[in-house]
Motif scaffolding. Structure first.
Motif, short mmCIF file in Angstrom:
data_model
loop_
_atom_site.label_atom_id
_atom_site.label_comp_id
_atom_site.label_asym_id
_atom_site.label_seq_id
_atom_site.Cartn_x
_atom_site.Cartn_y
_atom_site.Cartn_z
N ASN A 50 32.70 14.28 -14.60
CA ASN A 50 34.14 14.35 -14.38
C ASN A 50 34.62 15.79 -14.55
O ASN A 50 34.21 16.48 -15.48
N ASP A 51 35.48 16.24 -13.63
CA ASP A 51 36.08 17.58 -13.73
C ASP A 51 35.05 18.69 -13.87
O ASP A 51 35.23 19.65 -14.64
N ALA A 52 33.96 18.57 -13.15
CA ALA A 52 32.91 19.59 -13.17
C ALA A 52 32.17 19.53 -11.84
O ALA A 52 32.21 18.51 -11.14
N PRO A 53 31.47 20.61 -11.47
CA PRO A 53 30.71 20.58 -10.22
C PRO A 53 29.60 19.53 -10.24
O PRO A 53 29.04 19.23 -11.29
N ALA A 54 29.29 18.98 -9.08
CA ALA A 54 28.20 18.00 -8.96
C ALA A 54 26.87 18.70 -9.23
O ALA A 54 26.69 19.87 -8.89
N MET A 88 31.50 13.19 -4.28
CA MET A 88 31.54 11.77 -4.64
C MET A 88 31.10 11.54 -6.08
O MET A 88 30.63 12.45 -6.76
N SER A 89 31.26 10.30 -6.52
CA SER A 89 30.85 9.91 -7.87
C SER A 89 29.43 9.36 -7.85
O SER A 89 28.78 9.32 -6.81
N GLY A 90 28.96 8.91 -9.00
CA GLY A 90 27.64 8.28 -9.08
C GLY A 90 26.63 9.13 -9.82
O GLY A 90 26.95 9.83 -10.79
N GLU A 91 25.40 9.08 -9.33
CA GLU A 91 24.29 9.78 -9.98
C GLU A 91 23.28 10.17 -8.93
O GLU A 91 23.10 9.45 -7.94
N ILE A 92 22.63 11.30 -9.13
CA ILE A 92 21.53 11.65 -8.23
C ILE A 92 20.21 11.52 -8.99
O ILE A 92 20.16 11.68 -10.21
N ARG A 93 19.18 11.19 -8.26
CA ARG A 93 17.81 11.23 -8.74
C ARG A 93 17.17 12.42 -8.05
O ARG A 93 17.00 12.42 -6.83
N ARG A 101 0.83 -1.21 0.00
CA ARG A 101 0.00 0.00 0.00
C ARG A 101 0.86 1.26 0.00
O ARG A 101 0.57 2.23 -0.69
N THR A 102 1.94 1.23 0.78
CA THR A 102 2.83 2.39 0.85
C THR A 102 3.48 2.67 -0.50
O THR A 102 3.56 3.82 -0.94
N LEU A 103 3.95 1.62 -1.17
CA LEU A 103 4.56 1.81 -2.49
C LEU A 103 3.55 2.33 -3.50
O LEU A 103 3.88 3.16 -4.36
N LYS A 104 2.32 1.88 -3.38
CA LYS A 104 1.27 2.36 -4.28
C LYS A 104 1.04 3.85 -4.07
O LYS A 104 0.89 4.62 -5.03
N LYS A 105 1.04 4.30 -2.81
CA LYS A 105 0.90 5.72 -2.51
C LYS A 105 2.10 6.51 -3.04
O LYS A 105 1.96 7.61 -3.57
N ALA A 106 3.29 5.93 -2.88
CA ALA A 106 4.51 6.60 -3.34
C ALA A 106 4.48 6.84 -4.84
O ALA A 106 4.89 7.91 -5.33
N MET A 107 4.00 5.87 -5.58
CA MET A 107 3.98 5.98 -7.03
C MET A 107 2.87 6.92 -7.52
O MET A 107 2.86 7.32 -8.69
N ALA A 108 1.94 7.27 -6.64
CA ALA A 108 0.83 8.15 -7.03
C ALA A 108 1.08 9.60 -6.67
O ALA A 108 0.22 10.46 -6.92
N GLN A 109 2.24 9.92 -6.10
CA GLN A 109 2.53 11.28 -5.68
C GLN A 109 2.76 12.20 -6.89
O GLN A 109 3.19 11.76 -7.96
N ASN A 110 2.48 13.47 -6.67
CA ASN A 110 2.61 14.47 -7.73
C ASN A 110 4.05 14.97 -7.78
O ASN A 110 4.36 16.11 -7.39
N ILE A 111 4.94 14.11 -8.24
CA ILE A 111 6.37 14.43 -8.30
C ILE A 111 6.94 14.07 -9.66
O ILE A 111 6.39 13.24 -10.38
N THR A 112 8.04 14.72 -9.99
CA THR A 112 8.80 14.37 -11.18
C THR A 112 10.22 14.02 -10.75
O THR A 112 10.74 14.58 -9.78
N VAL A 113 10.83 13.09 -11.46
CA VAL A 113 12.16 12.60 -11.10
C VAL A 113 13.08 12.74 -12.31
O VAL A 113 12.72 12.36 -13.43
N THR A 114 14.27 13.28 -12.07
CA THR A 114 15.26 13.44 -13.13
C THR A 114 16.57 12.79 -12.72
O THR A 114 17.05 13.03 -11.60
N ALA A 115 17.13 11.97 -13.58
CA ALA A 115 18.44 11.37 -13.33
C ALA A 115 19.52 12.34 -13.78
O ALA A 115 19.51 12.82 -14.92
N ARG A 116 20.47 12.61 -12.88
CA ARG A 116 21.54 13.57 -13.19
C ARG A 116 22.89 12.97 -12.80
O ARG A 116 23.26 12.92 -11.63
N PRO A 117 23.65 12.48 -13.78
CA PRO A 117 24.97 11.91 -13.49
C PRO A 117 25.91 12.96 -12.92
O PRO A 117 25.84 14.15 -13.29
N ILE A 118 26.81 12.53 -12.06
CA ILE A 118 27.83 13.42 -11.51
C ILE A 118 29.02 13.38 -12.47
O ILE A 118 29.62 12.33 -12.69
#
Length: 352
Positions: A187-191, A237-242, A168-185
Motif C-alpha cells: 500500500n502507498d509504495a511502488p510495486a 494493481m494489487s495482489g502479489e507476484i511470484r 511429466r511436464t509438471l515433474k520437469k517444471a519442479m526439477a528446474q534450477n529456479i528459485t521463487v520468491t513471494a513479493r506482496p504488492i
C-alpha cells in the motif's frame, strides 16, 4: 491509455496522428519499416529496425520511466520513442537527444522505481482485468478457465486427474534450477515488479508471442506497445507476484501476478523471458497456484482467466481448467480482496 501515441514530443518534430508503416524494400520486408513525419515543412523519413536487444529494451524502459515515474511531458509519445530508439535519426536530432538523456539517467537493473498507489486504488485498477464487468452485470467478457478445487485435499490429488503427458511436464517444471520468491504488492509504495528486470520479462514475453505468429514489421511495434501497456497495468494493481530467478545467475527470468478476491484466486498475469519460456516456468506457476489454493480452506476456485488463442485454451483444459462462459456463477468474486501483506481479508477494502 497511459501513453499518448499522437501527442507531440517536441515542437520541432511533429508526428502525424498515426505512424505510416511500410516495407523499406522487397528484400528486407521483415527487418525494417518506415515512419513518415514532418519537420516544419520539410519531409523526413525515419527507418525503423524490428530487431531488439538488451540495450534497446533498456532505452525503452528509460524513455517510459521519464514519462510515467518522473512526469516529464516531453516523453509522452511512443511514436517518438520508437523513432529515437529503433530509428536512424542523427544524434543531433531532438528525439535522439531525448532518448540519450533518458538512457543516461536509467535506474539500475532491479531498482524499484514505479509509482505509489493507495491499496484501494490498486484494487480498483485490478477489477477490469479480473472481469468485474461481467459479475457486476455491466458487460460480458470472454470465457474464463476455471479449476474447482473443493474436492481436493492435496495437490497430488489434482495431479492424479491429469493425463500422463501433463504429469511429466509438471515433474520437469519442479526439477528446474529456479528459485521463487513471494513479493506482496504494498500500500502507498511502488510495486515490487516495477523495475527494469521485470520490464524485460514483459517485453520479451509479448514480442515472442505476438511476432512469432505475424511477421509484418507493424506487428513488432504493436507487440511493444502492448507490452508497455501491460507493464503499466500490472504495476498499478494489487495482489502479489511470484518472482522467478535462475538459481545459478540469480537473474530474474519471470514473474506471476496473482490476485485473490472472495473465494477465488486469480492468476492475473504471467510474463517470462525467452530463457524462462524454455524452462517450464509457466507450468511451475500453475502448480504453485493450485497447491496454495487447495491448502487454503477459504478458496474454492482457481481462475486462469481468458485465453488469447484456442491452443492456449486447450493447454489450460488439459490441466483441468475448463472454459466457462458464465464463469461468475462458478468463481465467487463477491467477497473482499485478500491482503497479502497481512495475510488477511481487506475488510475495509473493495468488496464489489
Amino acid at each position: 491509455v497511459f501513453l499518448s501515441l499522437s501527442a507531440c514530443c517536441c515542437k520541432a518534430f511533429v508526428f502525424s496522428s498515426r505512424p505510416i508503416l511500410l516495407p523499406s524494400n522487397n528484400n528486407d520486408y521483415n527487418k525494417r519499416t518506415v515512419l513518415f513525419a514532418a519537420e516544419e515543412e520539410k519531409a523526413t523519413t525515419v527507418y525503423l529496425t524490428t530487431e531488439i536487444d538488451d540495450e534497446k529494451v533498456e532505452r525503452l524502459f528509460a524513455w517510459i520511466s521519464r514519462c510515467l515515474f518522473y512526469n516529464d511531458p516531453r516523453y509522452n509519445n511512443m511514436f517518438a520513442a520508437f523513432a529515437g530508439i529503433f530509428g536512424n535519426l542523427p544524434a543531433d536530432n531532438p528525439i535522439s537527444k531525448l532518448a540519450e538523456d533518458a538512457y543516461n539517467e536509467i535506474s539500475s537493473e532491479e531498482e524499484i522505481c514505479g509509482g505509489s498507489f493507495p491499496m484501494l486504488e490498486r484494487q480498483e485498477n485490478s477489477l477490469g482485468a479480473m472481469g468485474a464487468g461481467q459479475w457486476t452485470g455491466q458487460w460480458k467478457t470472454r470465457p474464463h478457465a476455471l479449476l474447482q478445487i473443493q474436492n481436493f485435499t492435496c495437490v497430488d490429488e489434482w495431479i492424479q486427474t491429469l493425463p500422463r503427458g501433463c504429469k511429466r511436464t509438471l515433474k520437469k517444471a519442479m526439477a528446474q534450477n529456479i528459485t521463487v520468491t513471494a513479493r506482496p504488492i504494498p500500500n502507498d509504495a511502488p510495486a515490487p515488479h516495477s523495475s527494469l528486470a521485470h520490464f524485460r520479462c514483459v517485453i520479451e514475453h509479448e514480442v515472442r508471442l505476438l511476432t512469432e505468429k505475424k511477421s509484418r514489421p507493424d506487428y513488432f511495434f504493436d507487440s511493444l506497445s502492448e507490452a508497455i501497456s501491460r507493464y503499466v497495468q500490472t504495476t498499478r494493481m494489487s495482489g502479489e507476484i511470484r518472482e522467478y530467478r535462475n538459481s545459478e545467475t540469480n537473474k530474474i527470468i519471470a514473474f506471476a501476478h496473482e490476485v485473490r478476491k472472495g473465494k477465488t484466486i486469480r492468476g492475473q498475469w504471467f510474463y517470462a523471458t525467452d530463457e524462462a519460456s524454455k524452462s517450464y516456468v509457466w507450468f511451475h506457476s500453475v502448480f504453485s497456484l493450485v497447491q496454495r489454493a487447495i491448502s487454503n480452506e477459504n478458496i474454492d476456485v482457481v481462475d486462469l482467466g481468458p485465453s488469447g488463442t484456442n491452443s492456449f485454451s486447450d493447454l489450460k483444459e488439459r490441466y483441468g481448467f475448463l472454459p466457462v462462459d458464465d464463469w461468475p456463477s462458478v468463481a465467487d468474486y463477491t467477497g473482499p480482496f485478500w491482503s497479502y501483506e497481512s495475510n488477511s481479508e481487506e475488510i475495509d477494502g473493495l468488496i464489489m
